[in-house]
Design a protein around this motif. Structure first.
Motif, PDB file in Angstrom:
ATOM      1  N   UNK A  52      79.279 151.065  12.681  1.00 55.57           N
ATOM      2  CA  UNK A  52      80.613 151.468  13.285  1.00 55.57           C
ATOM      3  C   UNK A  52      80.802 151.026  14.661  1.00 55.57           C
ATOM      4  N   UNK A  53      79.759 151.404  15.207  1.00 58.12           N
ATOM      5  CA  UNK A  53      79.652 150.900  16.570  1.00 58.12           C
ATOM      6  C   UNK A  53      79.895 149.379  16.882  1.00 58.12           C
ATOM      7  N   UNK A  54      79.110 148.584  16.066  1.00 57.80           N
ATOM      8  CA  UNK A  54      79.037 147.165  16.157  1.00 57.80           C
ATOM      9  C   UNK A  54      80.612 146.641  15.754  1.00 57.80           C
ATOM     10  N   UNK A  93      86.406 162.453   7.072  1.00 58.48           N
ATOM     11  CA  UNK A  93      87.825 161.919   7.412  1.00 58.48           C
ATOM     12  C   UNK A  93      87.482 161.387   8.898  1.00 58.48           C
ATOM     13  N   UNK A  94      87.560 160.062   9.199  1.00 59.29           N
ATOM     14  CA  UNK A  94      87.378 159.824  10.692  1.00 59.29           C
ATOM     15  C   UNK A  94      88.719 159.813  11.363  1.00 59.29           C
ATOM     16  N   UNK A  95      88.948 160.247  12.665  1.00 59.89           N
ATOM     17  CA  UNK A  95      90.249 159.756  13.331  1.00 59.89           C
ATOM     18  C   UNK A  95      90.509 158.557  13.791  1.00 59.89           C
ATOM     19  N   UNK A  96      89.515 157.738  13.865  1.00 58.29           N
ATOM     20  CA  UNK A  96      89.441 156.339  14.622  1.00 58.29           C
ATOM     21  C   UNK A  96      89.163 155.203  13.748  1.00 58.29           C
ATOM     22  N   UNK A  97      88.773 155.495  12.418  1.00 54.80           N
ATOM     23  CA  UNK A  97      88.047 154.506  11.556  1.00 54.80           C
ATOM     24  C   UNK A  97      88.964 154.132  10.627  1.00 54.80           C
ATOM     25  N   UNK A 145      97.042 155.821   1.966  1.00 54.11           N
ATOM     26  CA  UNK A 145      96.753 156.995   2.622  1.00 54.11           C
ATOM     27  C   UNK A 145      95.504 157.579   2.847  1.00 54.11           C
ATOM     28  N   UNK A 146      94.527 156.939   2.178  1.00 55.99           N
ATOM     29  CA  UNK A 146      93.104 157.377   2.156  1.00 55.99           C
ATOM     30  C   UNK A 146      92.097 156.537   2.861  1.00 55.99           C
ATOM     31  N   UNK A 147      92.608 155.555   3.770  1.00 56.16           N
ATOM     32  CA  UNK A 147      91.699 154.691   4.395  1.00 56.16           C
ATOM     33  C   UNK A 147      90.875 155.006   5.315  1.00 56.16           C
ATOM     34  N   UNK A 148      90.863 156.046   5.703  1.00 56.87           N
ATOM     35  CA  UNK A 148      90.151 156.671   6.872  1.00 56.87           C
ATOM     36  C   UNK A 148      89.061 157.776   6.507  1.00 56.87           C
ATOM     37  N   UNK A 149      89.183 157.789   4.984  1.00 55.76           N
ATOM     38  CA  UNK A 149      88.049 158.763   4.419  1.00 55.76           C
ATOM     39  C   UNK A 149      86.993 158.144   3.522  1.00 55.76           C
ATOM     40  N   UNK A 150      85.820 158.715   3.509  1.00 59.47           N
ATOM     41  CA  UNK A 150      84.671 157.900   2.629  1.00 59.47           C
ATOM     42  C   UNK A 150      84.045 159.424   1.960  1.00 59.47           C
ATOM     43  N   UNK A 151      83.426 158.975   0.886  1.00 57.58           N
ATOM     44  CA  UNK A 151      82.702 160.179   0.172  1.00 57.58           C
ATOM     45  C   UNK A 151      81.373 159.707   0.310  1.00 57.58           C
ATOM     46  N   UNK A 170      78.932 161.933  15.076  1.00 59.49           N
ATOM     47  CA  UNK A 170      80.249 161.546  15.247  1.00 59.49           C
ATOM     48  C   UNK A 170      81.281 162.803  15.956  1.00 59.49           C
ATOM     49  N   UNK A 171      80.769 163.933  15.861  1.00 55.86           N
ATOM     50  CA  UNK A 171      81.437 165.058  16.537  1.00 55.86           C
ATOM     51  C   UNK A 171      82.936 165.236  16.144  1.00 55.86           C
ATOM     52  N   UNK A 172      83.534 165.013  17.421  1.00 57.00           N
ATOM     53  CA  UNK A 172      85.043 165.336  17.004  1.00 57.00           C
ATOM     54  C   UNK A 172      85.669 164.182  16.568  1.00 57.00           C
ATOM     55  N   UNK A 173      85.044 163.123  16.213  1.00 55.12           N
ATOM     56  CA  UNK A 173      85.765 161.939  15.576  1.00 55.12           C
ATOM     57  C   UNK A 173      86.124 162.311  14.204  1.00 55.12           C
ATOM     58  N   UNK A 174      85.414 163.204  13.673  1.00 53.47           N
ATOM     59  CA  UNK A 174      85.622 163.599  12.265  1.00 53.47           C
ATOM     60  C   UNK A 174      85.695 164.987  11.855  1.00 53.47           C
ATOM     61  N   UNK A 175      86.467 165.112  10.514  1.00 48.47           N
ATOM     62  CA  UNK A 175      86.553 166.247   9.764  1.00 48.47           C
ATOM     63  C   UNK A 175      85.753 166.073   8.492  1.00 48.47           C
ATOM     64  N   UNK A 176      85.122 167.313   8.063  1.00 43.94           N
ATOM     65  CA  UNK A 176      84.403 167.349   6.973  1.00 43.94           C
ATOM     66  C   UNK A 176      85.101 168.057   5.910  1.00 43.94           C
ATOM     67  N   UNK A 177      85.307 167.478   4.682  1.00 47.07           N
ATOM     68  CA  UNK A 177      86.001 168.221   3.742  1.00 47.07           C
ATOM     69  C   UNK A 177      85.268 168.416   2.277  1.00 47.07           C
ATOM     70  N   UNK A 178      85.708 169.478   1.718  1.00 46.28           N
ATOM     71  CA  UNK A 178      85.146 169.456   0.337  1.00 46.28           C
ATOM     72  C   UNK A 178      83.462 169.714   0.050  1.00 46.28           C
ATOM     73  N   UNK A 179      82.899 170.357   1.307  1.00 43.39           N
ATOM     74  CA  UNK A 179      81.528 170.580   1.127  1.00 43.39           C
ATOM     75  C   UNK A 179      81.178 171.786   0.641  1.00 43.39           C
ATOM     76  N   UNK A 180      81.997 172.898   0.123  1.00 42.31           N
ATOM     77  CA  UNK A 180      81.540 174.341  -0.406  1.00 42.31           C
ATOM     78  C   UNK A 180      81.080 174.083  -1.570  1.00 42.31           C
TER      79      UNK A 180
END
Ligand SMILES: Cc1ncc(COP(=O)(O)O)c(C=O)c1O
Length: 444
Positions: free
Chosen positions: A434-436, A373-377, A406-412, A355-365
């Protein structure tokens, strides 16, 4: 036979069934004793009135679909369920040996009712362990062994929340915790969470809550670690409003970049109620957790635990005490930390490759899950369903949000119980789904 119907004589019934008459007499006596039949002098034996309990019509018991969601795919579904440790790496043999030792050599008293607060052996070793590894400062008498952290949370709700109480919680936080704290007449005040946990500058100033609930080691679900400045601000808030802090330290042991962050409890032991669990470091099936209460709540806490289930099973407690005392827990955690770090790194690399720059990864420490978190989903229920149809189960953050939308673009994504091969397959399926979905919406 119906009420009032006459039974055949014992002689006739014995003859027709070709059994001895004694057997029939015995059966009639039993039915008589239970009130099913009655003898009427001179006219024989009859079925009593009122012995028939009508069955409920089938439709009153709607059939429950016992299949779990995952059964549709059998073993094929890749499930990113958070909070599950590597189940196949539970130290079965060692645990089995220690359990066997406990069962064979434990004192007879251990097979009777125990104390509500738990076995001395476990409480003593755990007090020392928590001081050493988490900086928790407490006396053994403050510790209550609970049936998982879940029971500790439910005891706190019953101990501290009454009609008219206020409680402050993180938002988002698990739906189960919101439900447990939603006691009749209690108002919950959600404080928004960012990538560093609860935003303590937003704590409500115009209330006097019973407690503030936090997951400072690894916020659930967003995964932030509460920095010291916010910890200090939180304690100052608790001191000024006269409330407690409930520290749920459910996910502190697996910190990958540096040593685990010390507990909040150690900063102000009188103000903090501390909760922990062995679900993530060993197995959720053990149902073993603990609660550290301030002096003023100990007696009521023990009493409530006693009224709830008397005590947590003693043999598991004694086995766990030996497991910790003989150094196996430290070794197991050190071993699992390496495995989980590798799994986490692999998941991050796979996500970035897909997904490269379509995502930000959080809480992985820390911990056994991370958030993407997806920018476009936007993860709508229908998209989540389509993803599952594609053989992969992911967990939306939005389900745990109190302020919705407010959290619709984030998944666990939980990775503790998935191999690298499963992670690779799971992310590939997610990307395909997601592509489909994107193709379908652009042609619609
Ligand atoms: C934030 C949080 N606290 C507590 C628990 C309860 O854990 P257990 O009852 O298995 O100890 C969970 C479950 O995953 C959780 O997510």
């Amino acid at each position: 036979m119906h009420s009032g119907e006459r039974l055949p004589s014992t002689r006739d019934l014995a003859a027709s069934l070709r059994v001895s008459r004694n057997i029939v007499v015995e059966a009639y006596e039993q039915l008589l004793a239970e009130g099913y039949i009655e003898g009427r002098h001179g006219s024989g034996t009859f079925v009593s009135e009122g012995t028939y309990l009508e069955g409920l019509a089938d439709e009153k018991f709607p059939s429950i679909d016992m299949r779990s969601d995952s059964s549709r795919y059998e073993t094929e579904l890749i499930d990113f369920r958070p909070g599950i440790p590597a189940l196949n790496l539970f130290p079965r043999k060692l645990w089995g040996q220690l359990a066997e030792y406990t069962y064979i050599n434990g004192p007879d008293a251990a097979f009777g009712y125990g104390k509500p607060e738990g076995c001395e052996e476990l409480r003593s070793v755990l007090t020392r362990y928590l001081r050493r590894t988490r900086g928790v400062i407490c006396e053994q008498e403050q510790l209550i062994i609970t049936t998982g952290a879940t029971q500790a949370l439910s005891l706190i709700a019953k101990l501290m929340l009454a009609d008219g109480s206020d409680a402050v919680i993180e938002d988002p936080i698990t739906h189960e915790i919101q439900t447990m704290f939603s006691m009749p007449g209690t108002t919950l005040y959600p404080v928004p969470v960012d990538h560093q946990g609860m935003q303590t500058q937003l704590l409500p100033l115009d209330i006097q809550p019973s407690f503030v609930y936090v997951t400072p080691s690894h916020q659930y679900p967003l995964g932030g670690v509460l920095p010291i400045q916010r910890r200090v601000q939180l304690i100052q808030y608790a001191r000024s409003t006269g409330c407690y802090i409930v520290e749920d330290d459910y996910d502190s042991e697996f910190r990958y970049e540096s040593a685990p962050v010390s507990s909040l409890q150690g900063l102000d032991p009188d103000r903090v109620i501390y909760i922990g669990t062995f679900s993530k470091i060993l197995s959720p099936a053990l149902r073993m957790g603990y609660l550290i209460l301030p002096q003023s709540l100990i007696a009521r806490g023990r009493n409530l635990k006693r009224l709830t289930d008397l005590h947590t099973p003693s043999m598991e407690q004694l086995t766990l005490a030996r497991f910790i005392d003989e150094g196996y827990l430290d070794r197991h955690i050190a071993k699992m930390r390496k495995i989980y770090r590798k799994r986490r790194d692999f998941l991050i690399a796979t996500l970035m490759a897909s997904f490269a720059d379509r995502i930000t990864i959080m809480g992985h420490s820390t911990g056994l899950h991370l958030v993407v978190e997806f920018t476009d989903v936007v993860f709508t229920p229908s998209l989540l369903d389509a993803i599952e149809q594609n053989g992969v189960k992911i967990y939306p953050v939005e389900v745990h949000a109190m302020n919705k939308g407010k959290q619709n673009h984030r998944i666990i994504l939980g990775y503790g119980n998935l191999t690298e091969a499963e992670v690779a397959k799971g992310i590939q399926r997610l990307a395909a789904a997601l592509s489909q979905a994107a193709r379908t919406s652009s042609t619609a």
